[in-house]
Write an enzyme that holds these catalytic residues in place. Structure first.
Site: not given
Length: 636
Positions: A274-276
């Site tokens: 989810l960092r992307a």
């Protein structure tokens, strides 16, 4: 101070410059990892960017680069009344590869502790880089635990040090710039994901561009000041653009449909982190701000995706990094031109009926709305269970090893000539020895003992002769080598491959952790012929002897043991093989029997007994099971 090549004068490398500018506008993006060959302007661009960033205001002599309006209470300069403020360039700190954890994070101030017996904190490189840039050349060669610490501090914006009786926290909002050459090893996926953006760079292939690069470089070297003056106006315009973009950034936004587009891209390109999604949102807004716009567009997201997603994709062996540009462009066009909203008639037709059956009609299963998010069954997963005793550390399990130089500091030992002074233990010993008259003598000195992770050397010795189903077996071995190499770098492992057939054995893959190198070695692997097992064991012994002091070895032999080629063309091939196996006895080993004939001689079992190795018949093992078997023997 060495002259800095102007950022505005860099020829080409548009993606690299774009990534650096994004981080200049929004440092919370998470920094940039630049991969490429030497001489492709990686460090030139990083240093050039620092020179055009707007100046910051700070106190003279402040070791923490405190913000003037929010001084750090523990800062001896900013907590006083007589500080002098000035405007200066943003910090650009170069992290040496040999830097210790103390040097990076900060540590007890030796001088104050030894002179006055008082604890005081000495800030490290993270404090020096606060509100600026921390540059790490060859980041892939930096110790993993140090990279972890750096990325944690950069993500949190705070550096916390708890050691030697100290408990200190200070701001560490830094922009990490890492460069690396992939030929020297890659970063493990967990660390790759922590870099916000990633760029692959290479020297230009167009003759005109290369000529212009050389022309400008020679002009700069001949007259740095004059060359910088020629680009002064462009540099100043760039500085003003960055400052304006920073001021505009808090107002930039993404529409709801573009928020959905970001997540759609991450799913479509198989990105699990989810960092992307978060970084992609931030990078797109920064691009909009650089262009003077409040509303980000699908094109901003597309350009940001080229920097955010490639290093986070799940890839198969040999699959190149990067994105399918045609697919990316198609999805961008769809996001830029969404279908028209439904007409009023269509809208009425889609409205649920007013009675109480609407929920049941829209959800025939009868479950609540949370059922939408329930995971589908994963299906049966084949597992191999080999009941065998673990080989333990001596058998090649990835183990902890005591080290004076690398790893985590775990304890101290008295040593009048310490390689790394354990200040906490030294001071404690001095105080306890004579509490009333504090003084440190050589008898008080203690040395740091560290624990470092040791990888494994997995040496595969594979029978490629015609006495076994060689072609099928070699395909399985290829898959095994590639699977082991997929996580070799992050585990500090190395994999080597010896194949034997015809009249000799050959070291096809020297110990390495590079998937690309293995692919080249395995691409055209011949099979068939006789079985020079003794030659293979002699080569294995030589290969292992060259690795003394390196990773702990595990020898894996795949053969039916039917040796029929003697060393130097003389003697009993089988007896020679057993003798060589006896010389290798004691080295952690696993013999996988590939015999498939109806009448079995059991030679591989005898070979395992001579080696003192574990024996396992592998005629039914798939390539995946073979990989799992080896990993089990490594204690994983």
């Amino acid at each position: 101070m060495s002259p800095i090549y102007p950022f505005a004068a860099i020829v080409g490398q548009e993606q690299l410059k774009q990534a650096l500018l994004i981080c200049a506008v929004d440092p919370t993006v998470g920094g940039v990892l630049v991969r490429g060959d030497k001489g492709s302007a990686k460090s030139t661009a990083a240093r050039g960017l620092a020179a055009v960033l707007p100046a910051i205001r700070r106190a003279t002599g402040c070791g923490y680069n405190c913000e003037p309006d929010h001084p750090l209470p523990l800062c001896p300069v900013c907590s006083g009344d007589a500080r002098a403020l000035h405007d200066g360039p943003v910090p650009f700190i170069n992290l040496p590869l040999g830097a210790t954890e103390d040097r990076v994070l900060g540590s007890l101030d030796f001088e104050k502790a030894l002179q006055g017996g008082k604890q005081a904190f000495k800030p490290g490189l993270l404090a020096a880089a606060h509100r600026g840039m921390l540059y790490i050349d060859e980041v892939n060669l930096l110790a993993d635990h140090l990279v972890d610490v750096l990325l944690d501090a950069a993500a949190m914006g705070v550096n916390t040090v708890e050691r030697e009786g100290l408990a200190v926290s200070h701001p560490a909002r830094v922009t990490l710039l890492g460069t690396m050459n992939q030929e020297e090893g890659d970063l493990r996926p967990q660390l790759l994901d922590r870099f916000g953006l990633m760029v692959d760079v290479a020297a230009p292939r167009e003759p005109a561009l290369r000529a212009e690069v050389v022309r400008r470089r020679l002009a700069f070297e001949a007259d740095p000041a004059g060359f910088a003056a020629q680009w002064q106006a462009d540099s100043e315009a760039l500085r003003e653009n960055i400052a304006a973009a920073r001021a505009l950034l808090p107002q930039t936004r993404l529409s709801d449909s573009l928020f959905h587009f970001v997540s759609e891209l991450c799913c479509e390109f198989d990105v699990s982190s989810l960092r992307a999604d978060i970084v992609l949102n931030k990078a797109a807004r920064a691009l909009a701000a650089l262009d003077g716009r409040i509303d980000a567009t699908a094109e901003d997201i597309r350009d940001a995706a080229r920097l955010v997603l490639p290093h986070r994709r799940r890839r198969k062996p040999f699959e190149q990094s990067g994105l399918d540009q045609d697919k990316l462009e198609q999805m961008t066009q769809q996001a830029s031109n969404p279908p028209p909203p439904p007409t009023q008639d269509q809208g009425d037709a889609t409205q649920p009926p007013p009675d109480g059956d609407s929920e049941q009609e829209q959800n025939p299963s009868g479950h609540g709305s949370e059922q939408i998010f329930a995971a589908a069954p994963a299906g049966d997963i084949a597992r191999i269970r080999v009941q065998a005793p673990s080989l333990g550390d001596a058998a090649g399990r990835r183990s902890d090893g005591a080290s004076r130089q690398r790893g985590h500091y775990v304890r101290a030992e008295a040593n009048p000539q310490p390689a790394q002074l354990a200040v906490d233990a030294t001071l404690r010993h001095a105080i306890l020895r004579d509490p009333d008259h504090f003084a440190v003598t050589r008898a008080d000195l203690h040395d740091k003992v560290r624990i470092a992770k040791q990888g494994n050397l997995i040496l595969l010795v594979v029978d490629a002769s015609g006495s076994m189903a060689a072609r099928q077996r070699m395909e399985q071995v290829k898959g095994t080598v590639l699977s082991l190499l997929e996580d070799a770098y992050r585990r500090r492992d190395q994999v080597a491959l010896i194949a034997f057939r015809g009249q000799q054995a050959e070291l096809l893959l020297p110990p390495c952790n590079r998937v690309e190198q293995a692919e080249l070695a395995l691409r055209e692997l011949p099979t068939g012929g006789r079985t020079p097992l003794a030659h293979a064991l002699a080569l294995a012994a030589d290969t292992l002897s060259r690795q003394l002091g390196g990773p702990a070895p595990l020898l894996v032999i795949l053969s039916d043991g039917r040796a029929n080629v003697a060393l130097d063309g003389d003697g009993d091939p089988w007896r020679q093989a057993l003798d060589l196996a006896g010389q290798l006895a004691g080295a952690p080993a696993l013999v996988l029997d590939t015999e498939q004939d109806f009448v079995r001689l059991g030679r591989a079992r005898e070979l395992a007994e001579a080696l003192g190795a574990e024996y396992l018949a592998c005629d039914a093992l798939t390539g995946e099971q073979l990989t799992l078997t080896i990993q089990q023997r490594l204690g994983r």
